[in-house]
Design a protein around this motif. Structure first.
Motif, PDB file in Angstrom:
ATOM      1  N   LEU A  84       0.812  -1.214   0.000  1.00  0.00           N
ATOM      2  CA  LEU A  84       0.000   0.000   0.000  1.00  0.00           C
ATOM      3  C   LEU A  84       0.851   1.272   0.000  1.00  0.00           C
ATOM      4  N   LEU A  85       1.840   1.338   0.855  1.00  0.00           N
ATOM      5  CA  LEU A  85       2.630   2.573   0.961  1.00  0.00           C
ATOM      6  C   LEU A  85       3.365   2.915  -0.340  1.00  0.00           C
ATOM      7  N   PRO A  86       4.043   1.958  -0.993  1.00  0.00           N
ATOM      8  CA  PRO A  86       4.667   2.293  -2.278  1.00  0.00           C
ATOM      9  C   PRO A  86       3.651   2.659  -3.364  1.00  0.00           C
ATOM     10  N   LEU A  87       2.506   1.957  -3.390  1.00  0.00           N
ATOM     11  CA  LEU A  87       1.482   2.317  -4.370  1.00  0.00           C
ATOM     12  C   LEU A  87       1.026   3.761  -4.163  1.00  0.00           C
ATOM     13  N   LEU A  88       0.804   4.136  -2.922  1.00  0.00           N
ATOM     14  CA  LEU A  88       0.373   5.512  -2.649  1.00  0.00           C
ATOM     15  C   LEU A  88       1.463   6.521  -2.993  1.00  0.00           C
ATOM     16  N   SER A  89       2.713   6.166  -2.744  1.00  0.00           N
ATOM     17  CA  SER A  89       3.798   7.102  -3.065  1.00  0.00           C
ATOM     18  C   SER A  89       3.958   7.277  -4.575  1.00  0.00           C
ATOM     19  N   LEU A  90       3.479   6.316  -5.348  1.00  0.00           N
ATOM     20  CA  LEU A  90       3.552   6.378  -6.806  1.00  0.00           C
ATOM     21  C   LEU A  90       2.224   6.770  -7.440  1.00  0.00           C
ATOM     22  N   ALA A  91       1.300   7.269  -6.647  1.00  0.00           N
ATOM     23  CA  ALA A  91      -0.057   7.553  -7.141  1.00  0.00           C
ATOM     24  C   ALA A  91      -0.068   8.487  -8.345  1.00  0.00           C
ATOM     25  N   SER A  92       0.730   9.530  -8.334  1.00  0.00           N
ATOM     26  CA  SER A  92       0.702  10.465  -9.465  1.00  0.00           C
ATOM     27  C   SER A  92       1.230   9.798 -10.736  1.00  0.00           C
ATOM     28  N   VAL A 107       1.263  -4.453 -13.914  1.00  0.00           N
ATOM     29  CA  VAL A 107       1.906  -4.143 -12.635  1.00  0.00           C
ATOM     30  C   VAL A 107       0.879  -3.569 -11.653  1.00  0.00           C
ATOM     31  N   VAL A 108       0.272  -2.465 -12.038  1.00  0.00           N
ATOM     32  CA  VAL A 108      -0.641  -1.770 -11.119  1.00  0.00           C
ATOM     33  C   VAL A 108      -1.877  -2.611 -10.805  1.00  0.00           C
ATOM     34  N   TRP A 109      -2.539  -3.133 -11.808  1.00  0.00           N
ATOM     35  CA  TRP A 109      -3.779  -3.873 -11.554  1.00  0.00           C
ATOM     36  C   TRP A 109      -3.557  -5.081 -10.639  1.00  0.00           C
ATOM     37  N   PRO A 110      -2.574  -5.952 -10.915  1.00  0.00           N
ATOM     38  CA  PRO A 110      -2.399  -7.096 -10.012  1.00  0.00           C
ATOM     39  C   PRO A 110      -2.017  -6.685  -8.583  1.00  0.00           C
ATOM     40  N   LEU A 111      -1.090  -5.737  -8.460  1.00  0.00           N
ATOM     41  CA  LEU A 111      -0.653  -5.339  -7.121  1.00  0.00           C
ATOM     42  C   LEU A 111      -1.723  -4.537  -6.388  1.00  0.00           C
ATOM     43  N   ALA A 112      -2.474  -3.719  -7.109  1.00  0.00           N
ATOM     44  CA  ALA A 112      -3.562  -2.966  -6.481  1.00  0.00           C
ATOM     45  C   ALA A 112      -4.683  -3.905  -6.042  1.00  0.00           C
ATOM     46  N   ALA A 113      -4.952  -4.933  -6.825  1.00  0.00           N
ATOM     47  CA  ALA A 113      -5.979  -5.907  -6.429  1.00  0.00           C
ATOM     48  C   ALA A 113      -5.558  -6.628  -5.153  1.00  0.00           C
ATOM     49  N   LEU A 114      -4.303  -7.031  -5.084  1.00  0.00           N
ATOM     50  CA  LEU A 114      -3.813  -7.678  -3.867  1.00  0.00           C
ATOM     51  C   LEU A 114      -3.862  -6.711  -2.688  1.00  0.00           C
ATOM     52  N   ALA A 115      -3.442  -5.472  -2.904  1.00  0.00           N
ATOM     53  CA  ALA A 115      -3.490  -4.477  -1.832  1.00  0.00           C
ATOM     54  C   ALA A 115      -4.932  -4.212  -1.400  1.00  0.00           C
ATOM     55  N   GLY A 116      -5.856  -4.229  -2.347  1.00  0.00           N
ATOM     56  CA  GLY A 116      -7.269  -4.039  -2.012  1.00  0.00           C
ATOM     57  C   GLY A 116      -7.795  -5.156  -1.130  1.00  0.00           C
ATOM     58  N   TRP A 117      -7.463  -6.389  -1.497  1.00  0.00           N
ATOM     59  CA  TRP A 117      -7.866  -7.525  -0.666  1.00  0.00           C
ATOM     60  C   TRP A 117      -7.280  -7.362   0.739  1.00  0.00           C
ATOM     61  N   LEU A 118      -5.983  -7.050   0.824  1.00  0.00           N
ATOM     62  CA  LEU A 118      -5.326  -6.934   2.116  1.00  0.00           C
ATOM     63  C   LEU A 118      -5.864  -5.771   2.941  1.00  0.00           C
ATOM     64  N   THR A 119      -6.360  -4.731   2.273  1.00  0.00           N
ATOM     65  CA  THR A 119      -6.937  -3.590   2.998  1.00  0.00           C
ATOM     66  C   THR A 119      -8.131  -4.022   3.830  1.00  0.00           C
ATOM     67  N   ALA A 120      -8.893  -4.941   3.312  1.00  0.00           N
ATOM     68  CA  ALA A 120     -10.031  -5.462   4.076  1.00  0.00           C
ATOM     69  C   ALA A 120      -9.607  -6.624   4.972  1.00  0.00           C
ATOM     70  N   ALA A 121      -8.749  -7.489   4.467  1.00  0.00           N
ATOM     71  CA  ALA A 121      -8.402  -8.704   5.204  1.00  0.00           C
ATOM     72  C   ALA A 121      -7.579  -8.432   6.458  1.00  0.00           C
ATOM     73  N   ALA A 122      -6.686  -7.439   6.426  1.00  0.00           N
ATOM     74  CA  ALA A 122      -5.841  -7.177   7.594  1.00  0.00           C
ATOM     75  C   ALA A 122      -6.675  -6.768   8.818  1.00  0.00           C
ATOM     76  N   PRO A 123      -7.548  -5.759   8.697  1.00  0.00           N
ATOM     77  CA  PRO A 123      -8.375  -5.425   9.869  1.00  0.00           C
ATOM     78  C   PRO A 123      -9.318  -6.563  10.275  1.00  0.00           C
ATOM     79  N   LEU A 124      -9.860  -7.292   9.297  1.00  0.00           N
ATOM     80  CA  LEU A 124     -10.726  -8.420   9.631  1.00  0.00           C
ATOM     81  C   LEU A 124      -9.952  -9.483  10.399  1.00  0.00           C
ATOM     82  N   ASN A 125      -8.721  -9.731   9.981  1.00  0.00           N
ATOM     83  CA  ASN A 125      -7.874 -10.692  10.680  1.00  0.00           C
ATOM     84  C   ASN A 125      -7.643 -10.230  12.119  1.00  0.00           C
ATOM     85  N   LEU A 126      -7.352  -8.946  12.290  1.00  0.00           N
ATOM     86  CA  LEU A 126      -7.120  -8.409  13.630  1.00  0.00           C
ATOM     87  C   LEU A 126      -8.359  -8.560  14.510  1.00  0.00           C
TER      88      LEU A 126
END
Length: 174
Positions: A84-92, A107-126
């Motif tokens: 997530l952090l590198p994707l956001l730093s490269l947003a522009s 590059v962007v679509w596969p990694l953004a899809a994984l980051a999207g899944w993890l955005t929901a999964a990490a808090p759910l895991n916690l």
């Protein structure tokens, strides 16, 4: 703990998105073998973060199999932030890519899809681990609502910043 006591969990059908995520990650891996890969700023900047994320999600599977609950939390958050952090730093840079540019699609679509899944999964895991350890600081329904609100807020913010639908599409949960 009985299943009905878990305040928030990923719906079983949500895991079907992993087929598409794996196909995307395979395309991302193949792209790195192409001769002109070294000219891609996105591959150069996201290569090591993606390795960390892949090791994190692989480690998460092992930790979950051994029921190392807190290790699953550490690994999933590590994987999430590593992407997530590198994707956001490269947003522009990402926003400036044409819709069907090779870097966007491989590059962007596969990694953004994984980051999207993890955005929901990490808090759910916690929340799941806090629940199983009986450490919820608030009632389960309240924690579930807070988690959904945090996930939605982050998802909307990141999607607006990256402007790629690959990020919010794989979001699990119910």
């Amino acid at each position: 703990m009985r299943l009905r006591e878990i305040p928030l969990r990923v719906a079983a059908y949500a895991f079907s998105i992993w087929g598409l995520i794996y196909i995307g990650l395979l395309i991302y891996a193949v792209r790195q073998l192409l001769p002109r890969t070294g000219e891609s700023q996105l591959i150069n900047r996201l290569g090591w973060p993606s390795v960390v994320a892949f090791l994190g999600i692989g480690g998460w599977i092992v930790a979950a199999a051994y029921d190392w609950r807190w290790m699953t939390v550490i690994l999933i958050f590590m994987a999430w932030l590593a992407l997530l952090l590198p994707l956001l730093s490269l947003a522009s840079t990402i926003r400036a890519l044409p819709l069907m540019h090779a870097d966007r699609t491989t590059v962007v679509w596969p990694l953004a899809a994984l980051a999207g899944w993890l955005t929901a999964a990490a808090p759910l895991n916690l929340v799941g681990v806090l629940t199983s350890e009986q450490l919820l600081p608030l009632p389960p329904t309240t924690m579930a609502l807070i988690a959904v609100g945090v996930i939605a807020g982050i998802g909307i913010g990141v999607t607006a910043r990256l402007r790629t639908l690959a990020f919010p599409c794989p979001s699990p949960g119910r």
